[in-house]
Motif scaffolding. Structure first.
Motif, PDB file in Angstrom:
ATOM      1  N   VAL B 129       1.947  -0.624   1.506  1.00  0.00           N
ATOM      2  CA  VAL B 129       2.499  -0.859   0.157  1.00  0.00           C
ATOM      3  C   VAL B 129       1.731  -0.069  -0.895  1.00  0.00           C
ATOM      4  CG1 VAL B 129       3.452  -3.136   0.713  1.00  0.00           C
ATOM      5  CG2 VAL B 129       1.089  -2.953  -0.120  1.00  0.00           C
ATOM      6  N   THR B 130       1.048   0.973  -0.447  1.00  0.00           N
ATOM      7  CA  THR B 130       0.216   1.764  -1.358  1.00  0.00           C
ATOM      8  C   THR B 130       1.030   2.296  -2.542  1.00  0.00           C
ATOM      9  OG1 THR B 130      -1.048   2.439   0.580  1.00  0.00           O
ATOM     10  CG2 THR B 130      -1.464   3.650  -1.458  1.00  0.00           C
ATOM     11  N   GLN B 131       2.221   2.798  -2.246  1.00  0.00           N
ATOM     12  CA  GLN B 131       3.009   3.408  -3.327  1.00  0.00           C
ATOM     13  C   GLN B 131       3.400   2.404  -4.394  1.00  0.00           C
ATOM     14  OE1 GLN B 131       6.159   5.814  -1.719  1.00  0.00           O
ATOM     15  NE2 GLN B 131       4.751   7.560  -1.516  1.00  0.00           N
ATOM     16  N   LYS B 167       4.091 -19.130   7.020  1.00  0.00           N
ATOM     17  CA  LYS B 167       3.858 -17.693   6.892  1.00  0.00           C
ATOM     18  C   LYS B 167       2.853 -17.454   5.756  1.00  0.00           C
ATOM     19  CE  LYS B 167       6.560 -13.422   6.359  1.00  0.00           C
ATOM     20  NZ  LYS B 167       7.936 -12.915   6.175  1.00  0.00           N
ATOM     21  N   ARG B 168       1.953 -16.533   5.971  1.00  0.00           N
ATOM     22  CA  ARG B 168       1.032 -16.137   4.905  1.00  0.00           C
ATOM     23  C   ARG B 168       1.117 -14.633   4.749  1.00  0.00           C
ATOM     24  NH1 ARG B 168       1.344 -20.342   3.786  1.00  0.00           N
ATOM     25  NH2 ARG B 168      -0.171 -21.985   3.333  1.00  0.00           N
ATOM     26  N   CYS B 169       1.132 -14.177   3.503  1.00  0.00           N
ATOM     27  CA  CYS B 169       1.217 -12.750   3.230  1.00  0.00           C
ATOM     28  C   CYS B 169       0.043 -12.348   2.356  1.00  0.00           C
ATOM     29  CB  CYS B 169       2.530 -12.423   2.515  1.00  0.00           C
ATOM     30  SG  CYS B 169       3.959 -12.771   3.560  1.00  0.00           S
ATOM     31  N   GLN B 170      -0.623 -11.272   2.744  1.00  0.00           N
ATOM     32  CA  GLN B 170      -1.807 -10.848   2.001  1.00  0.00           C
ATOM     33  C   GLN B 170      -1.782  -9.336   1.841  1.00  0.00           C
ATOM     34  OE1 GLN B 170      -5.445 -11.306   4.173  1.00  0.00           O
ATOM     35  NE2 GLN B 170      -6.745 -11.017   2.371  1.00  0.00           N
ATOM     36  N   VAL B 171      -1.898  -8.884   0.608  1.00  0.00           N
ATOM     37  CA  VAL B 171      -2.057  -7.449   0.398  1.00  0.00           C
ATOM     38  C   VAL B 171      -3.542  -7.127   0.524  1.00  0.00           C
ATOM     39  CG1 VAL B 171      -1.873  -5.549  -1.245  1.00  0.00           C
ATOM     40  CG2 VAL B 171      -0.005  -7.207  -1.025  1.00  0.00           C
ATOM     41  N   VAL B 172      -3.856  -6.246   1.454  1.00  0.00           N
ATOM     42  CA  VAL B 172      -5.247  -5.924   1.746  1.00  0.00           C
ATOM     43  C   VAL B 172      -5.585  -4.573   1.135  1.00  0.00           C
ATOM     44  CG1 VAL B 172      -6.934  -5.610   3.582  1.00  0.00           C
ATOM     45  CG2 VAL B 172      -5.024  -7.194   3.905  1.00  0.00           C
ATOM     46  N   GLY B 178      -7.884   3.185  -1.579  1.00  0.00           N
ATOM     47  CA  GLY B 178      -7.206   4.377  -1.077  1.00  0.00           C
ATOM     48  C   GLY B 178      -5.888   3.998  -0.407  1.00  0.00           C
ATOM     49  N   GLN B 179      -5.833   2.798   0.134  1.00  0.00           N
ATOM     50  CA  GLN B 179      -4.615   2.277   0.781  1.00  0.00           C
ATOM     51  C   GLN B 179      -4.458   0.797   0.458  1.00  0.00           C
ATOM     52  OE1 GLN B 179      -4.783   2.556   5.036  1.00  0.00           O
ATOM     53  NE2 GLN B 179      -3.830   4.580   5.100  1.00  0.00           N
ATOM     54  N   TYR B 180      -3.222   0.382   0.336  1.00  0.00           N
ATOM     55  CA  TYR B 180      -2.916  -1.050   0.248  1.00  0.00           C
ATOM     56  C   TYR B 180      -1.934  -1.387   1.348  1.00  0.00           C
ATOM     57  CZ  TYR B 180      -5.073  -0.733  -4.351  1.00  0.00           C
ATOM     58  OH  TYR B 180      -5.958  -0.540  -5.366  1.00  0.00           O
ATOM     59  N   LYS B 181      -2.258  -2.426   2.129  1.00  0.00           N
ATOM     60  CA  LYS B 181      -1.361  -2.801   3.219  1.00  0.00           C
ATOM     61  C   LYS B 181      -1.012  -4.278   3.092  1.00  0.00           C
ATOM     62  CE  LYS B 181      -1.628   1.102   5.774  1.00  0.00           C
ATOM     63  NZ  LYS B 181      -1.675   1.607   7.173  1.00  0.00           N
ATOM     64  N   LEU B 182       0.241  -4.565   3.423  1.00  0.00           N
ATOM     65  CA  LEU B 182       0.687  -5.955   3.426  1.00  0.00           C
ATOM     66  C   LEU B 182       0.523  -6.512   4.839  1.00  0.00           C
ATOM     67  CD1 LEU B 182       2.106  -8.407   2.156  1.00  0.00           C
ATOM     68  CD2 LEU B 182       4.295  -7.315   2.728  1.00  0.00           C
TER      69      LEU B 182
END
Lengths: 691, 691
Positions: B129-131, B167-172, B178-182
């Motif tokens: 989800v970086t963009q 369900k758990r969702c975390q943006v890391v 430099g990067q964001y990941k869900l």
């Protein structure tokens, strides 16, 4: 922080210009035989002459426990800090009666009780013995250096002392071995307590306010020197001044700063910053936590632990300040600049340059070696027992037994003829023992020894055997008979044979691995202290070549004089701190909750006190721990206060003095006088002071 | 320490040669979507494929309390460390019955009791989800950066989660932004305890052996995941291997390393070394001392304090190791070289050079600013209550009341819709409260807050009022009703109105100065975190330009895979340490005295145990705290151990990995199996593992 060169940015000038004294104005803890009177006169239009210096010297006192004091009455009356006598006050306490909290007021001579184990010294004479030491160590290698030096020191001290029972002789190493001086003292070993305020008055604000200012502490106590069971005649007393201090006035502090590290090299101080201080801070913190939790169990436990806890908290805060001073890149820059400046100043002489660089290299190497075993050395030798008095008696008994059988010059320094008297007095003093406290200290020391040296270390295995630190400490403390002074006296008199035959568990414990501790001691002398002392001596010689005696030596817990002004300061954030507090401020700061609770005596006296009386005062004088209890003196040599602290910035004074921020803190004579008369009803002491 | 560039001395080559991956062999905590299979294949002739990675990911577990675990049975059976469940075991204790000492053995499903407040997560999916984040923060200044970023993160997490309860969702945030990941997780909140050994078996050697090796710890525990009151179906379980490990074999660790600081700048790490770590170490040491002294009062006190004490000692030792790693000039040199290398590698581009230098400068400036208020921020915001559960509930209640009234995107991150469920579960969990422990923690926290911020600090005055830390802590703890879960539930449901109306002293206390704490939080975001995050993102971009994804990101307590070998090491002094210990070694090391006392169960079982069974094992895998409980896996993806520690050298792994010395430490599956069957009579679990 300013560089220690008076002219900032003078590095480039150093090669061309005559070398300036590497001290700021007001910097320095000067010996009495090398006081910079010319500089003081230049700055203040007046300076002490020899008569003044002699008079102040003879009115200044060193307390063997690590404090300073002044003679303020013709019949042996001595002023010092409350925190310098709290040990003695503690010994007057008993289960159910905590005299530290209530204070001591001797209303007549008959009520003056002896402080066991306390002794006072007055410096009578100073002689230069540098040539004798240099002669004795000239042909010795670095490893044998300390041994040869210590043997010669022991000879000089023995010759000096002769048969005089009340004389003490000490060869003092100044300028890291650049000079050796023989200090002759008159010693008083019958010291009695005249006055100590309540802990809450002396130490108002407690640990939170310690090393802070503004302050409101009556950190003062009075002792009396006795000879032949009568008050000592002390015609050399210092005069007392009752007039208030004035902002900006010239003042002096005469006392015994314990130690500074201003001539240590960057390698040594990096070791302090990165290893030694962090280790000590962790040790002290955990011990502090243990003592606080123990104290919280009840008033009796609080009484037992209070003195040790104060020492631990005080040391923790002081070492924290030191570590921060070294961790500050600007602060450490002062240290590095000092070294670079000296190296650059000798650059024109290839020989001196080489010697100096080699000396710095030797110290760096020895410091690296030390890092490999300093923890073992600390735990097994320097800090054996972690502060337990029982353990320290046990070791003194074991070692004194061994050492007394040897020729004087071959003994460990503390057990030579000139010094063994102090050991004997300490071991035989009739001080009560708090077993619970000794057990806490020993078990903590053992557990940290295991933690830092690891459970697999052969010495740790030998020390602990199959026991846990807690079980071993409990067994040693609960089964030893060393708490009984008569038993200790018997072992002392019996010497090595009595020690060898003893089945006292503490004696057995020490005996079991004293050889290992001695081996660590020897290794340290051989691989660290010897090479370092030799290298330091060479650096000191180079420094002398450049600066002559325009320097002052690092503190050595011997008598020094510092000069300065009554002055506040400006905090780095911009806040102005005034130099005086007054009695009214105490009442404003009180909250009713410890450590900000005002004592009943002060609450009762409030209507009768002058709210504007100066209470505590800050000055620019350069001092350090050991100066506690020192007289603050005006230019007339009159006592205007008792120094008891420095501000938080002064903690970096271990390594460098910064005249903008470093301040000494004293309780003003005005407050002492008013408290004695109005709060404590001790007008007989006020009269003695004013006489 | 080696530099982190694979070819040492490659600095000069960097400008000409293609950039090599700046990681040593076996260095790295790799994300599952960027595992360096090519490098592993090159070194070992084999590497995991996507199916292997997916299978291991689905068998790996994150425990919300800060640990890792693995699914080792088809009916929800989970293996983790004893020290990851000790909190739960502690909660099963009661006055007079210390279950931590006796252990827990559920002999049937019916005996499996729920661990209140514990929850487990399995990572189901990863999306880039970086963009989206970059789009949302593109036009925002440094100060507003974290706010804009956090708002977008909250939106993404809410959209992802939808209505799914489990369900758990975390943006890391990876690579410093430099990067964001869900990361999408399946969450289990009914977790029950199956097996926990006695503390003395799990933690044999105690604090002295912690972070040391050779070791003899059965630091293992089994849990079971439940859904709808029945054991969860977990067909994605990992297989169990009963064959012994072989020296040198390739192994993997799949777990959730908590955090590393390998991309922090020299300015940030100098601050850690000189200020933050020394402060924490002093804090932890004194707390340790208080807890040890409290524990010494009796078995009941020891029971109450044991879990907290373990955490404090563990943290103290870990942070000590970290500080030493940074204080080592070679170690810090690695940090400085990392920065210099990156700067030099972009030297040919003036733009990138300038951006990069500016970013380092911004971070240095923000760090300097932080130094001025980090203590206030720590005491008032980050570590409010000093670990007191009551205090933390109180703040969560107060803040949840305020925050729930706001739109989701404007809330503090912990209280957004996607995350507030965890807060709610924590606050409402029916965990028992030990008031005595909370009182110790709160009074200690208050006293240190006063010590470090000083008694004159306006916030300290507001927090303490006229009370002492001890009196205030006692009043809050003895008078609050927050120990009652029903009362907490009532306040939670009542929201802001109920909080405003409450006269509970802890709620009143928090309410009284929460605005000040929030102001410190805001100041930190504004002046430190925002500028730092923005600058880090720029450094990360420069790093990506140079190295691409051949790097691994700093640890973020999300799932990572590390590879390595079963291997001992050679101590700097030359001593060889073998990679295995065996059961016989336990009996050789036992002394009978804590913490080296062997439990009765192991003494009884001794004749029936195979003395040669591998007990603990060391590997070269690169891990860090948070990896506790991670499965050690062979190339077949089979569980061969449970990771529970690193050796003393691994503590520097916070900042750099040194393959010569850093070792992970695990309890081997062979020992786990033998202990379950022969020592604890739990063959039903052994059968479940081997099925």
């Amino acid at each position: 922080m300013k560089a220690l060169l008076r002219s900032a940015g003078a590095l480039g000038l150093l090669l061309a210009a005559p070398f300036v004294a590497p001290a700021q104005a007001e910097e320095g803890m000067w010996t009495f035989d090398n006081f910079p009177s010319d500089e003081v006169r230049e700055a203040y239009g007046w300076a002490p002459d020899q008569a003044w210096l002699d008079r102040v010297r003879l009115g200044s006192v060193r307390l063997e426990g690590g404090c300073s004091a002044s003679i303020v009455g013709a019949e042996g009356l001595v002023q010092t800090n409350h925190h310098c006598v709290v040990d003695c006050v503690q010994n007057f306490s008993s289960p159910g009666e905590n005299v530290v909290l209530t204070g001591v007021r001797a209303m007549s001579r008959a009520e003056e009780r002896r402080c066991e184990g306390m002794a006072a010294q007055v410096l009578m004479n100073i002689t230069d013995v540098t040539q004798r030491i240099e002669g004795a160590t000239a042909d010795v290698d670095a490893q044998g250096f300390t041994r040869a030096r210590d043997a010669e020191i022991s000879r000089i001290e023995s010759e000096c002392r002769g048969e005089a029972a009340d004389k003490r002789c000490q060869v003092v190493t100044l300028y890291q071995g650049g000079q050796y001086k023989l200090y002759e003292y008159k010693r008083f070993e019958d010291v009695r307590l005249v006055f100590a305020p309540e802990l809450n008055a002396a130490f108002f604000g407690g640990d939170p306010d310690n090393f802070n200012f503004p302050r409101y502490c009556l950190d003062v106590a009075f002792l009396r020197l006795y000879e032949n069971d009568r008050p000592a005649r002390t015609p050399n007393r210092l005069q007392w001044r009752s007039d208030p201090l004035r902002d900006g006035e010239l003042v002096f502090i005469s006392g015994n700063p314990g130690s500074t590290s201003r001539q240590l090299t960057a390698a040594q101080l990096a070791f302090q910053r990165d290893h030694f201080l962090p280790w000590r801070l962790s040790y002290l913190s955990e011990l502090r936590g243990r003592l606080i939790a123990y104290s919280a169990q009840g008033p009796e436990q609080a009484r037992i632990a209070s003195d040790t806890l104060f020492g631990v908290e005080n040391a923790f805060k002081a070492l924290t300040g030191r570590r921060l001073a070294l961790a500050d890149p600007q602060g450490f820059g002062v240290v590095e600049a000092r070294e670079a400046n000296l190296l650059q100043s000798v650059a024109s002489s290839a020989d001196t340059s080489q010697t100096l660089s080699a000396a710095y290299g030797d110290i760096a190497e020895a410091t690296q070696t030390f890092r490999g075993f300093y923890l073992a050395h600390q735990f097994a030798e320097v800090r054996l027992g972690g502060g337990s008095e029982l353990m320290s008696w046990a070791r003194d008994l074991v070692r004194a037994g061994d050492e007394r059988a040897k020729p004087n010059a071959e003994r460990l320094p503390a057990y030579t003829d000139a010094r063994i008297g102090s050991v004997r007095q300490r071991v035989l003093a009739e001080t009560p023992v708090e077993g619970a406290l000794d057990e806490i200290l020993i078990s903590f020391w053992l557990s940290k020894m295991r933690e830092y040296l690891t459970a697999d270390d052969p010495l740790v295995r030998k020390v602990l055997g199959e026991e846990s630190p807690e079980a071993l400490a409990h067994r040693l403390v609960s089964q030893t008979r060393l708490g009984d002074p008569a038993f200790r006296a018997q072992l002392w008199e019996g010497g090595a044979a009595a020690i060898a035959a003893s089945d006292d568990p503490l004696i057995v414990f020490i005996r079991g691995w004293d050889a290992d501790a001695r081996a660590l001691r020897a290794r340290n002398l051989q691989e660290v202290e010897g090479p370092v002392a030799r290298a330091q001596e060479r650096i000191a010689q180079a420094r002398f070549q450049q600066y002559g005696q325009s320097l002052y030596p690092d503190a050595t817990f011997t008598l020094r004089l510092s000069y300065g002004r009554i002055a506040g300061w400006t905090e780095p954030g911009g806040r102005e701190v005034a130099p005086f507090t007054t009695i009214s401020g105490l009442y404003e700061r009180g909250t009713g909750a410890d450590p900000f609770a005002i004592t009943q005596s002060w609450l009762d006296a409030r209507p009768r006190l002058n709210p504007n009386t100066i209470f505590n005062v800050s000055t620019t004088n350069d001092i350090i721990g050991g100066n506690s209890g020192s007289p603050l003196l005006d230019r007339g040599g009159r006592v205007v206060g008792a120094v008891f602290d420095g501000n938080i910035h002064s903690l970096g004074g271990e390594y460098f003095y910064d005249g903008r921020l470093n301040r000494s803190v004293a309780v003003a004579s005005t407050a002492v006088e008013e408290a004695l008369g109005t709060v404590y009803g001790m007008n007989h002491i006020v009269r003695e002071l004013r006489r």
